[in-house]
Design a protein around this motif. Structure first.
Motif, mmCIF file in Angstrom:
data_model
loop_
_atom_site.group_PDB
_atom_site.id
_atom_site.type_symbol
_atom_site.label_atom_id
_atom_site.label_comp_id
_atom_site.label_asym_id
_atom_site.label_seq_id
_atom_site.Cartn_x
_atom_site.Cartn_y
_atom_site.Cartn_z
ATOM 1 N N LEU A 104 139.889 -22.422 10.399
ATOM 2 C CA LEU A 104 139.037 -23.561 10.730
ATOM 3 C C LEU A 104 139.105 -23.863 12.235
ATOM 4 C CD1 LEU A 104 137.315 -25.326 8.867
ATOM 5 C CD2 LEU A 104 139.157 -27.003 8.869
ATOM 6 N N ALA A 105 140.277 -23.657 12.803
ATOM 7 C CA ALA A 105 140.450 -23.883 14.240
ATOM 8 C C ALA A 105 139.861 -22.735 15.071
ATOM 9 C CB ALA A 105 141.931 -24.035 14.564
ATOM 10 N N PRO B 59 124.460 -28.522 -1.714
ATOM 11 C CA PRO B 59 125.137 -27.595 -0.808
ATOM 12 C C PRO B 59 124.297 -27.354 0.451
ATOM 13 C CG PRO B 59 124.018 -26.379 -2.531
ATOM 14 C CD PRO B 59 123.788 -27.816 -2.820
ATOM 15 N N LEU B 60 124.948 -26.822 1.485
ATOM 16 C CA LEU B 60 124.218 -26.611 2.741
ATOM 17 C C LEU B 60 123.109 -25.582 2.544
ATOM 18 C CD1 LEU B 60 123.969 -27.276 5.778
ATOM 19 C CD2 LEU B 60 125.430 -25.309 6.216
ATOM 20 N N ALA B 87 117.774 -20.474 2.825
ATOM 21 C CA ALA B 87 119.055 -19.785 2.646
ATOM 22 C C ALA B 87 120.145 -20.805 2.338
ATOM 23 C CB ALA B 87 119.410 -19.022 3.912
ATOM 24 N N GLY B 88 120.899 -20.505 1.300
ATOM 25 C CA GLY B 88 122.040 -21.356 0.965
ATOM 26 C C GLY B 88 123.279 -20.797 1.627
ATOM 27 N N VAL B 89 123.867 -21.574 2.520
ATOM 28 C CA VAL B 89 124.990 -21.071 3.315
ATOM 29 C C VAL B 89 126.307 -21.650 2.778
ATOM 30 C CG1 VAL B 89 125.920 -20.899 5.664
ATOM 31 C CG2 VAL B 89 123.459 -20.975 5.308
ATOM 32 N N ASP B 90 127.318 -20.797 2.697
ATOM 33 C CA ASP B 90 128.652 -21.243 2.286
ATOM 34 C C ASP B 90 129.295 -21.950 3.486
ATOM 35 O OD1 ASP B 90 131.370 -21.407 1.735
ATOM 36 O OD2 ASP B 90 131.335 -19.596 0.482
ATOM 37 N N VAL B 91 129.353 -23.290 3.422
ATOM 38 C CA VAL B 91 129.802 -24.090 4.579
ATOM 39 C C VAL B 91 131.230 -23.746 4.979
ATOM 40 C CG1 VAL B 91 130.102 -26.424 5.464
ATOM 41 C CG2 VAL B 91 128.360 -25.964 3.779
ATOM 42 N N TRP B 92 132.088 -23.655 3.976
ATOM 43 C CA TRP B 92 133.503 -23.415 4.239
ATOM 44 C C TRP B 92 133.693 -22.109 5.014
ATOM 45 C CZ3 TRP B 92 137.039 -26.632 4.818
ATOM 46 C CH2 TRP B 92 138.378 -26.329 4.670
ATOM 47 N N LYS B 98 132.261 -17.162 9.383
ATOM 48 C CA LYS B 98 131.521 -16.132 8.638
ATOM 49 C C LYS B 98 130.213 -16.702 8.110
ATOM 50 C CE LYS B 98 135.446 -13.350 7.387
ATOM 51 N NZ LYS B 98 136.278 -12.764 6.360
ATOM 52 N N ILE B 99 129.218 -15.840 8.081
ATOM 53 C CA ILE B 99 127.930 -16.301 7.543
ATOM 54 C C ILE B 99 127.757 -15.668 6.169
ATOM 55 C CG2 ILE B 99 125.425 -16.339 7.893
ATOM 56 C CD1 ILE B 99 126.059 -16.098 10.928
ATOM 57 N N ILE B 100 127.997 -16.449 5.149
ATOM 58 C CA ILE B 100 127.863 -15.951 3.774
ATOM 59 C C ILE B 100 126.697 -16.708 3.130
ATOM 60 C CG2 ILE B 100 129.038 -15.566 1.565
ATOM 61 C CD1 ILE B 100 130.381 -14.096 3.950
#
Lengths: 177, 600
Positions: A104-105, B59-60, B87-92, B98-100
């Protein structure tokens, strides 16, 4: 900007704690080297707000060192690159990588890790150098310049009026360590 | 401790953070839109328009509405445009760098649509224009513009460049030169009179009265003088024989050349007037090659655009290669459930084409296939106009090798108004047809190998032909009810080799045989007759010249034999024998006289 500059001059010339100003510059140095919205910067900014350091000096230091970081970016990336790709540190970073906070950082990003490591490593020298310079300024330079007529003329100017209006106690800049 | 803390600062921090979050919340869509437009304009080198960007946070999900990308080569058209992309993006994972994307959906995707106003172009790219033009022009240049107007036989046969004429002239000139050489030698040779004189001299020596050894000596001396003359003449005869041999050899070679010349001349005539290519020309290549090249060039453009992106990042652990950049990069380490840095788990595109709507579904789109050990899958299908299916899977290995393969199928697809070729000699377009086909392809890094079979039925063509050949081509293609084309593309993607075979070639060969071959055969016969006449004349001349040489050779042999006979003459021995006989007779007479007196 003018107000910030006036605040800085006031801080330098007033009896604000030297350590307060030097610490603000050192923290501003760490924040200025990294992109502003990184986790460690947000944490540092939080601490800057809640501990008594000179905010004007901090904001000016962030601005100044952000500019310098642009010039230093190849060095910063190189530091981060050499740390993250160091075979001896692979196990350590692989371990840290499993921790969400580390990711996260964005400490697995060469620029951000490089900036953070350089910032933390150089913040102590920056603190002591700043402290020394402010001391010298107050003892020698301020008294030396005040002798000049031009300074006295400036004191009669609009800028000085602004400066003196700010010179009244600011709740955020008051106090010291 | 408390004196170090200012609690008001906490409030300030919360207020400022709230302000930032509020600002981001209200202006995020505008900021994202600006970022998309700016990065797309930088990537495509031309104006990009986005009507709206919508963000939902739980969700984002990001939605881009009505995006148009100007085609920098034809700014009045869009390179591509779409009505909506979400596009649904995994925020975490996004926060981890990373772009999932769980699901990407692009609807109303269209290529080469007309823009409402001409788009701005920011980058001039000159590179593909020249090659594109040259490839198309090369294909058209293959069309034979020569008409079936056969050349005039007389002027053709009078052409001094014909090998038959050249060889005959050469033969004549050589004979003249050789003849002059031989005449010069012949003038020096002993003629019959001289040989007769030699014989007379030898006979005279044989008839001389010999009384003493001194006479014999005199005969010997005179005969040796004559023999010296024989030797000189024999040397001349020998030279003449060698010259004759050389001349015979040269003339025989040139006669052989003359004999072969008509066949070579015919080959040259065929080549010059393209008579040899009439029935063997690769018309399928000419007609369909241009279209095939267009499609391959589009695929090549796509490959050139995508390939650098795929090669950009190939590591997901510390062993990642690549030079450090001023902006830095993410270094990924081994984790329990690894994910690529960019991954679209599922994608759905709906493309609007003239021929109908095409749906593309894809899964596992990434450039780091080795991380999850899954290939990207791509399926294209359309049912609006017949049936179109394409399935493909591809992957990129950790070392950067691209490996993709797939197959396609088309069933009963209606085609209309497709320009096949447009040149000075022939304009041909396909008005309507039913298309069936299937094929497969494989791409390994830059090496492509494809086989494709097409079958056109119920085809109707429209065209305009200028020459007899192209008219015949047009008539033939129009008469075909069913046409098959096999297209192979192999080699490097940047420089592919095309192989095109078609039933058109067979049909054309048959048509040519019927309509052209008769005319061509007459022409061939007439030309060959003329050439053979020239050959006969040249050979007649050559034969008479050879006969003369043979006669001369016989004469030289006779002369040589006569000289040898004369040289070997035993006139001296005969005279010696005569002298000896005379002496013996004298002795006998004397003895007879003495013994006669004694016993008489």
């Amino acid at each position: 900007m003018l107000t910030l500059l006036a605040k800085l001059l006031h801080a330098l010339n007033s009896d604000s704690s030297i350590r307060q100003i030097a610490l603000a510059i050192a923290l501003g140095f760490i924040v200025g080297l990294s992109p502003i919205f990184t986790l460690h910067n947000i944490v540092i900014i939080f601490f800057v707000f809640i501990i008594r350091v000179h905010l004007g000096s901090f904001i000016l230091a962030v601005g100044l060192f952000s500019g310098i970081s642009y010039l230093l970016s190849p060095v910063i990336v190189q530091v981060g690159e050499s740390l993250l790709t160091q075979p001896a540190l692979t196990n350590l970073f692989t371990y840290l990588y499993q921790i969400s906070l580390f990711k996260l950082a964005h400490w697995h990003h060469t620029y951000i890790l490089g900036a953070f490591v350089l910032g933390v490593a150089l913040s102590a020298p920056v603190y002591f150098i700043s402290k020394l310079l402010i001391e010298k300024y107050r003892v020698h330079i301020m008294t030396f310049f005040e002798k000049f007529r031009i300074v006295q003329a400036l004191k009669a100017s609009k800028f000085y009026r602004l400066y003196t209006s700010i010179a009244g106690d600011s709740s955020l800049s008051k106090g010291g360590l | 401790m408390v004196r170090f803390i200012r609690w008001q600062g906490m409030i300030a921090f919360i207020v400022i953070s709230a302000l930032v979050i509020t600002f981001m919340y209200f202006f995020a869509e505008t900021l994202v839109k600006k970022a998309i437009v700016s990065s797309a304009e930088s990537a495509f080198g031309a104006e990009v328009n986005v009507a709206e960007v919508k963000l939902s946070y739980s969700p984002l999900q990001i939605s881009i509405l009505d995006m148009q990308v100007t085609d920098k080569e034809t700014p009045s058209e869009n390179l591509f445009s779409f009505g909506r992309a979400s596009a649904g993006v995994d925020v975490w994972q996004y926060l981890f760098g990373k772009i999932i994307i769980d699901e990407l959906e692009v609807s109303q995707l269209a290529f080469s649509s007309i823009r409402s106003q001409i788009g701005k172009v920011y980058i001039d790219e000159k590179l593909t224009e020249a090659t594109k033009e040259s490839l198309a022009e090369q294909a058209k240049a293959l069309l034979p513009e020569v008409d079936m107007q056969l050349p005039n036989v007389k002027s053709l046969l009078d052409d001094s460049n014909l090998l038959t004429i050249k060889a005959a002239t050469q033969l004549q000139q050589s004979y003249k030169i050789e003849q002059e050489k031989l005449l010069a030698l012949k003038a020096q040779l002993p003629n019959k009179a001289k040989l007769k004189a030699y014989q007379d001299k030898v006979k005279a020596l044989g008839k001389m009265k010999v009384k003493s050894l001194a006479d014999i000596e005199k005969i010997k001396t005179e005969f040796s003088h004559i023999k010296a003359e024989f030797k000189a003449d024999q040397a001349l005869v020998k030279n003449a024989k060698l010259q004759i041999l050389a001349s015979q050899k040269l003339l025989a070679k040139q006669i052989s050349e003359v004999k072969n010349a008509p066949a070579k001349d015919w080959q040259q005539i065929e080549k010059t007037y393209q008579l040899d290519s009439i029935d063997s020309e690769d018309f399928a290549h000419i007609l369909f090659g241009e279209k095939a090249r267009e499609y391959v060039q589009k695929a090549q453009w796509l490959y050139d655009t995508v390939a650098p992106l795929l090669k950009n990042s190939q590591g997901d652990n510390v062993t990642t290669e690549g030079k450090p950049q001023a902006n830095g990069r993410f270094i990924y380490f081994i984790e329990e459930t690894p994910l690529p840095s960019v991954l679209v788990k599922k994608a759905l595109f709906s493309i609007q084409l003239e021929q109908g709507e095409v749906a593309i579904t894809a899964s596992e789109l990434t450039h780091q296939h080795w991380i999850r050990g899954k290939d990207s899958l791509l399926k294209i299908s359309s049912i609006d106009n017949g049936e179109l299916k394409l399935t493909s899977h591809f992957n990129i290995s950790q070392s950067g090798d691209f490996n993709g393969q797939g197959k396609w199928l088309v069933n009963n697809r209606a085609i209309s108004n497709t320009m096949l070729t447009q040149s000075k000699a022939l304009t041909l377009s396909l008005k309507s047809a039913q298309l069936d086909g299937q094929g497969s392809f494989q791409l390994l890094n830059e090496d492509i190998a494809t086989t494709n079979q097409f079958s056109l039925s119920q085809a109707s063509y429209q065209g305009n032909a200028q020459s007899t050949i192209t008219k015949l081509l047009l008539d033939t293609i129009e008469s075909l009810e069913h046409l098959t084309i096999e297209l192979g593309v192999n080699g490097k993607v940047s420089k592919p080799n095309f192989t095109i075979t078609s039933s058109l070639n067979d049909a054309l060969t048959g048509a040519f045989k019927q309509q052209v071959a008769g005319k061509l055969a007459d022409f061939k016969q007439t030309v060959n007759k003329g050439l053979n006449e020239k050959l006969a004349n040249a050979l007649k001349l050559g034969d008479s010249q050879m006969t003369e040489l043979v006669d001369l050779e016989a004469f030289l042999n006779d002369t040589d034999k006569a000289l040898i006979d004369l040289k070997n003459s035993d006139v001296v021995k005969q005279q010696q024998k005569k002298l000896e006989d005379k002496a013996k007779d004298k002795v006998k007479d004397k003895l007879k006289k003495k013994f006669g007196d004694l016993f008489g």
